[in-house]
Design a protein around this motif. Sequence first.
Motif, PDB file in Angstrom:
ATOM      1  N   GLY A 128     -23.010  28.630  16.592  1.00  0.00           N
ATOM      2  CA  GLY A 128     -21.794  29.336  16.974  1.00  0.00           C
ATOM      3  C   GLY A 128     -21.240  29.066  18.351  1.00  0.00           C
ATOM      4  N   ARG A 129     -21.907  28.272  19.166  1.00  0.00           N
ATOM      5  CA  ARG A 129     -21.377  27.989  20.496  1.00  0.00           C
ATOM      6  C   ARG A 129     -20.088  27.179  20.389  1.00  0.00           C
ATOM      7  N   ASN A 130     -19.180  27.397  21.324  1.00  0.00           N
ATOM      8  CA  ASN A 130     -17.941  26.626  21.347  1.00  0.00           C
ATOM      9  C   ASN A 130     -18.252  25.144  21.511  1.00  0.00           C
ATOM     10  N   THR A 131     -17.439  24.342  20.875  1.00  0.00           N
ATOM     11  CA  THR A 131     -17.629  22.898  20.891  1.00  0.00           C
ATOM     12  C   THR A 131     -16.593  22.265  21.796  1.00  0.00           C
ATOM     13  N   SER A 132     -17.012  21.352  22.652  1.00  0.00           N
ATOM     14  CA  SER A 132     -16.074  20.707  23.578  1.00  0.00           C
ATOM     15  C   SER A 132     -15.163  19.734  22.835  1.00  0.00           C
ATOM     16  N   ASP A 133     -14.007  19.480  23.425  1.00  0.00           N
ATOM     17  CA  ASP A 133     -13.086  18.499  22.849  1.00  0.00           C
ATOM     18  C   ASP A 133     -13.752  17.128  22.762  1.00  0.00           C
ATOM     19  N   GLN A 134     -14.570  16.805  23.746  1.00  0.00           N
ATOM     20  CA  GLN A 134     -15.271  15.519  23.763  1.00  0.00           C
ATOM     21  C   GLN A 134     -16.192  15.405  22.549  1.00  0.00           C
ATOM     22  N   THR A 135     -16.911  16.472  22.222  1.00  0.00           N
ATOM     23  CA  THR A 135     -17.805  16.463  21.069  1.00  0.00           C
ATOM     24  C   THR A 135     -17.006  16.375  19.780  1.00  0.00           C
ATOM     25  N   ILE A 136     -15.906  17.102  19.705  1.00  0.00           N
ATOM     26  CA  ILE A 136     -15.050  17.049  18.515  1.00  0.00           C
ATOM     27  C   ILE A 136     -14.545  15.627  18.293  1.00  0.00           C
ATOM     28  N   MET A 137     -14.084  14.983  19.346  1.00  0.00           N
ATOM     29  CA  MET A 137     -13.573  13.614  19.221  1.00  0.00           C
ATOM     30  C   MET A 137     -14.684  12.657  18.807  1.00  0.00           C
ATOM     31  N   ALA A 138     -15.877  12.848  19.355  1.00  0.00           N
ATOM     32  CA  ALA A 138     -17.006  11.982  18.989  1.00  0.00           C
ATOM     33  C   ALA A 138     -17.356  12.145  17.512  1.00  0.00           C
ATOM     34  N   ILE A 139     -17.346  13.372  17.022  1.00  0.00           N
ATOM     35  CA  ILE A 139     -17.648  13.627  15.604  1.00  0.00           C
ATOM     36  C   ILE A 139     -16.588  12.975  14.722  1.00  0.00           C
ATOM     37  N   CYS A 140     -15.336  13.164  15.063  1.00  0.00           N
ATOM     38  CA  CYS A 140     -14.246  12.593  14.261  1.00  0.00           C
ATOM     39  C   CYS A 140     -14.328  11.070  14.240  1.00  0.00           C
ATOM     40  N   ARG A 141     -14.570  10.481  15.384  1.00  0.00           N
ATOM     41  CA  ARG A 141     -14.626   9.018  15.492  1.00  0.00           C
ATOM     42  C   ARG A 141     -15.833   8.454  14.737  1.00  0.00           C
ATOM     43  N   GLU A 142     -16.985   9.035  14.942  1.00  0.00           N
ATOM     44  CA  GLU A 142     -18.223   8.501  14.352  1.00  0.00           C
ATOM     45  C   GLU A 142     -18.266   8.663  12.840  1.00  0.00           C
ATOM     46  N   PHE A 143     -17.761   9.788  12.342  1.00  0.00           N
ATOM     47  CA  PHE A 143     -17.927  10.100  10.922  1.00  0.00           C
ATOM     48  C   PHE A 143     -16.631  10.021  10.122  1.00  0.00           C
ATOM     49  N   ASN A 144     -15.551   9.523  10.757  1.00  0.00           N
ATOM     50  CA  ASN A 144     -14.276   9.358  10.061  1.00  0.00           C
ATOM     51  C   ASN A 144     -13.754  10.694   9.520  1.00  0.00           C
ATOM     52  N   VAL A 145     -13.871  11.730  10.359  1.00  0.00           N
ATOM     53  CA  VAL A 145     -13.488  13.088   9.979  1.00  0.00           C
ATOM     54  C   VAL A 145     -12.095  13.390  10.528  1.00  0.00           C
ATOM     55  N   ARG A 146     -11.315  14.107   9.743  1.00  0.00           N
ATOM     56  CA  ARG A 146      -9.991  14.542  10.190  1.00  0.00           C
ATOM     57  C   ARG A 146     -10.156  15.681  11.197  1.00  0.00           C
ATOM     58  N   GLU A 147      -9.547  15.515  12.358  1.00  0.00           N
ATOM     59  CA  GLU A 147      -9.668  16.523  13.411  1.00  0.00           C
ATOM     60  C   GLU A 147      -9.111  17.874  12.950  1.00  0.00           C
ATOM     61  N   GLU A 148      -8.016  17.853  12.205  1.00  0.00           N
ATOM     62  CA  GLU A 148      -7.428  19.101  11.722  1.00  0.00           C
ATOM     63  C   GLU A 148      -8.429  19.862  10.846  1.00  0.00           C
ATOM     64  N   TRP A 149      -9.141  19.149   9.972  1.00  0.00           N
ATOM     65  CA  TRP A 149     -10.133  19.816   9.128  1.00  0.00           C
ATOM     66  C   TRP A 149     -11.254  20.401   9.993  1.00  0.00           C
ATOM     67  N   LEU A 150     -11.720  19.605  10.950  1.00  0.00           N
ATOM     68  CA  LEU A 150     -12.838  20.068  11.779  1.00  0.00           C
ATOM     69  C   LEU A 150     -12.450  21.315  12.574  1.00  0.00           C
ATOM     70  N   ARG A 151     -11.247  21.339  13.115  1.00  0.00           N
ATOM     71  CA  ARG A 151     -10.813  22.476  13.933  1.00  0.00           C
ATOM     72  C   ARG A 151     -10.434  23.705  13.108  1.00  0.00           C
ATOM     73  N   SER A 152      -9.758  23.492  11.960  1.00  0.00           N
ATOM     74  CA  SER A 152      -9.206  24.643  11.237  1.00  0.00           C
ATOM     75  C   SER A 152      -9.663  24.773   9.785  1.00  0.00           C
ATOM     76  N   GLY A 153     -10.228  23.703   9.235  1.00  0.00           N
ATOM     77  CA  GLY A 153     -10.609  23.725   7.826  1.00  0.00           C
ATOM     78  C   GLY A 153      -9.484  23.303   6.901  1.00  0.00           C
ATOM     79  N   ALA A 154      -8.333  22.947   7.454  1.00  0.00           N
ATOM     80  CA  ALA A 154      -7.180  22.573   6.626  1.00  0.00           C
ATOM     81  C   ALA A 154      -7.287  21.117   6.173  1.00  0.00           C
ATOM     82  N   GLY A 155      -6.944  20.894   4.916  1.00  0.00           N
ATOM     83  CA  GLY A 155      -6.890  19.532   4.392  1.00  0.00           C
ATOM     84  C   GLY A 155      -8.252  18.972   4.029  1.00  0.00           C
ATOM     85  N   ASP A 156      -8.283  17.660   3.878  1.00  0.00           N
ATOM     86  CA  ASP A 156      -9.506  16.957   3.494  1.00  0.00           C
ATOM     87  C   ASP A 156     -10.447  16.799   4.682  1.00  0.00           C
TER      88      ASP A 156
END
Length: 125
Positions: A36-64
């Motif tokens: 439950g700890r807040n996630t930094s923008d840097q970590t979010i970008m690393a996750i999206c880049r490494e795993f080909n994840v849509r940032e919108e989904w990761l942040r809000s759950g919207a879309g694929d």
Amino acid sequence: MNERIKKLRKELNLTQREFAAKIGMKQNSIAIIESGRNTSDQTIMAICREFNVREEWLRSGAGDMFIQMTRDERIAAWVGETLSTESDTFQKRFISMLSKLSESDWEVLERMVEEMKKVNRHAHP
């Protein structure tokens, strides 16, 4: 977002340690994020880049969950990932062997695959 990160990790069939290593973090950091700890923008970008994840989904759950890739993009990503491993895997050796084939070798290989498909069709009607 913590639940989506956990869902992503499970979808990728990775342990917290494996997931963390791929984005340059330690396992305990992923455990803290998933709890439950807040996630930094840097970590979010690393996750999206490494795993080909849509940032919108990761942040809000919207879309694929994943960015849709073309067949060529998926092949290039897989080859790049396979070649970047340090170990001498069968996949790496196989790609190396394929890279050395001449045009006539490719034709022979294609005929062999076509013959195997025919045999398989007859064996499993």
